[in-house]
Design a protein around this motif. Structure first.
Motif, mmCIF file in Angstrom:
data_model
loop_
_atom_site.group_PDB
_atom_site.id
_atom_site.type_symbol
_atom_site.label_atom_id
_atom_site.label_comp_id
_atom_site.label_asym_id
_atom_site.label_seq_id
_atom_site.Cartn_x
_atom_site.Cartn_y
_atom_site.Cartn_z
ATOM 1 N N THR A 152 15.893 64.563 -45.338
ATOM 2 C CA THR A 152 15.367 63.673 -46.287
ATOM 3 C C THR A 152 15.736 62.326 -45.994
ATOM 4 O OG1 THR A 152 17.340 63.946 -48.143
ATOM 5 C CG2 THR A 152 15.530 65.642 -48.142
ATOM 6 N N ARG B 180 21.442 66.072 -47.087
ATOM 7 C CA ARG B 180 21.490 64.978 -48.322
ATOM 8 C C ARG B 180 22.659 64.034 -47.925
ATOM 9 N NH1 ARG B 180 18.013 65.912 -52.458
ATOM 10 N NH2 ARG B 180 17.803 63.653 -51.845
ATOM 11 N N MET C 100 7.939 67.354 -51.924
ATOM 12 C CA MET C 100 8.189 68.358 -50.816
ATOM 13 C C MET C 100 8.439 69.628 -51.570
ATOM 14 S SD MET C 100 11.776 68.018 -48.204
ATOM 15 C CE MET C 100 10.771 67.203 -46.710
ATOM 16 N N THR D 67 7.977 62.060 -50.831
ATOM 17 C CA THR D 67 9.061 62.135 -51.709
ATOM 18 C C THR D 67 9.665 63.542 -51.976
ATOM 19 O OG1 THR D 67 7.523 62.795 -53.675
ATOM 20 C CG2 THR D 67 7.724 60.406 -53.267
ATOM 21 N N THR D 68 10.705 63.544 -52.707
ATOM 22 C CA THR D 68 11.431 64.921 -52.851
ATOM 23 C C THR D 68 10.698 65.758 -53.626
ATOM 24 O OG1 THR D 68 12.955 64.200 -54.161
ATOM 25 C CG2 THR D 68 13.798 64.215 -51.917
ATOM 26 N N ILE E 108 11.295 64.259 -44.729
ATOM 27 C CA ILE E 108 10.522 63.735 -45.973
ATOM 28 C C ILE E 108 9.487 62.820 -45.626
ATOM 29 C CG2 ILE E 108 12.158 61.665 -45.919
ATOM 30 C CD1 ILE E 108 11.002 63.752 -49.070
ATOM 31 N N LEU F 208 15.468 68.534 -55.674
ATOM 32 C CA LEU F 208 14.840 69.445 -54.449
ATOM 33 C C LEU F 208 15.690 70.872 -54.194
ATOM 34 C CD1 LEU F 208 12.859 69.817 -52.165
ATOM 35 C CD2 LEU F 208 14.584 68.284 -50.845
ATOM 36 N N GLU G 63 11.273 56.976 -56.384
ATOM 37 C CA GLU G 63 12.710 57.320 -56.754
ATOM 38 C C GLU G 63 13.328 55.830 -56.900
ATOM 39 O OE1 GLU G 63 14.362 60.026 -53.934
ATOM 40 O OE2 GLU G 63 13.049 61.668 -54.399
ATOM 41 N N MET H 281 20.005 72.155 -46.436
ATOM 42 C CA MET H 281 19.558 70.848 -47.067
ATOM 43 C C MET H 281 20.592 69.812 -46.571
ATOM 44 S SD MET H 281 17.054 69.660 -49.181
ATOM 45 C CE MET H 281 16.978 71.350 -49.953
#
Length: 243
Positions: free
Chosen positions: A60, A126, A111, A107-108, A84, A134, A202, A124
């Protein structure tokens, strides 16, 4: 000439600042955050050694790519990779990794909406403290999600941000929630007001939570989109008759 404060980390700043200078802005560059790696890589490296067992690896941010991909012994083991947006996809390409999926809006949230429906194991990648929206959305769609908090960020250059604001800034370009937090902390005591431009929803939400009034949000959530939003706003103001 309008003076724009750019707050991105040094290794990412040129992506935005070049676009601003192309449009005639004077750019004041101050990195508002620095990217900090985990204190202990051992648990993450254990997971990455089994990366071939995941159906998807989701990135992301470009920071996640920079932190994780060099630690994967053989990137050809990556079965499907989600990015992302274009900057993240470019970072993956530079590391020799092909992107399988990228949402139509960067954007998440989008997604989660568009993520391929077949259930499977998802790794994932992050930032520490990043929203779990997400993660939870993919879990609700039947995926098994393993999350790696690959980095965190911390505010820096608070004095330099205050100095720039006091010397006169017309607009501020904000590109992440962590940058918003650093800017809000530094600029609160200056009393100087500037127009605020956000790269996406965000960042916009982070501004609202910090009590920062937003002038405009980019329609295309990229560095180019942010520069275009600023230029569009300024041209509209120039052609609007004053009362």
């Amino acid at each position: 000439m309008r003076r724009v404060l750019s707050l991105r980390p040094k290794h990412q700043a040129s992506q935005l600042e070049d676009k601003l200078r192309e449009r005639g802005y004077e750019v004041v560059s101050v990195a508002a955050i620095e990217i900090v790696p985990p204190t202990d890589w051992a648990p993450m490296d254990a997971i990455l050694s089994q990366v071939h067992q995941f159906d998807w690896v989701v990135f992301t941010s470009r920071n996640g790519v920079d932190a994780i991909v060099p630690r994967i012994a053989d990137v050809s083991q990556l079965r499907n990779v989600a990015a992302i947006g274009p900057a993240t996809r470019q970072a993956l390409a530079e590391a020799g990794v092909e992107t399988t999926f990228m949402p139509s809006v960067y954007t998440t949230k989008q997604m989660a909406v568009e993520f391929p429906p077949d259930s499977g194991r998802v790794l994932m990648i992050r930032a520490q403290g990043a929203s779990e929206v997400l993660d939870l959305a993919l879990l609700s769609h039947g995926h098994e999600v393993v999350r790696l908090d690959a980095y965190t960020s911390r505010p820096i250059n608070q004095r330099a941000i205050r100095k720039a604001m006091n010397e006169g800034i017309d607009a501020v370009a904000l590109t992440s929630a962590s940058i918003v937090a650093s800017f809000a902390s530094a600029a609160e005591s200056t009393g100087h007001r500037a127009e605020i431009f956000c790269i996406g929803p965000e960042t916009f939400r982070a501004c609202k939570q910090a009590g920062i009034e937003v002038t405009a949000t980019a329609e295309l959530h990229t560095a180019q989109g942010l520069a275009e939003a600023m230029e569009k706003h300024d041209k509209t103001r120039e052609t609007t008759p004053s009362e």
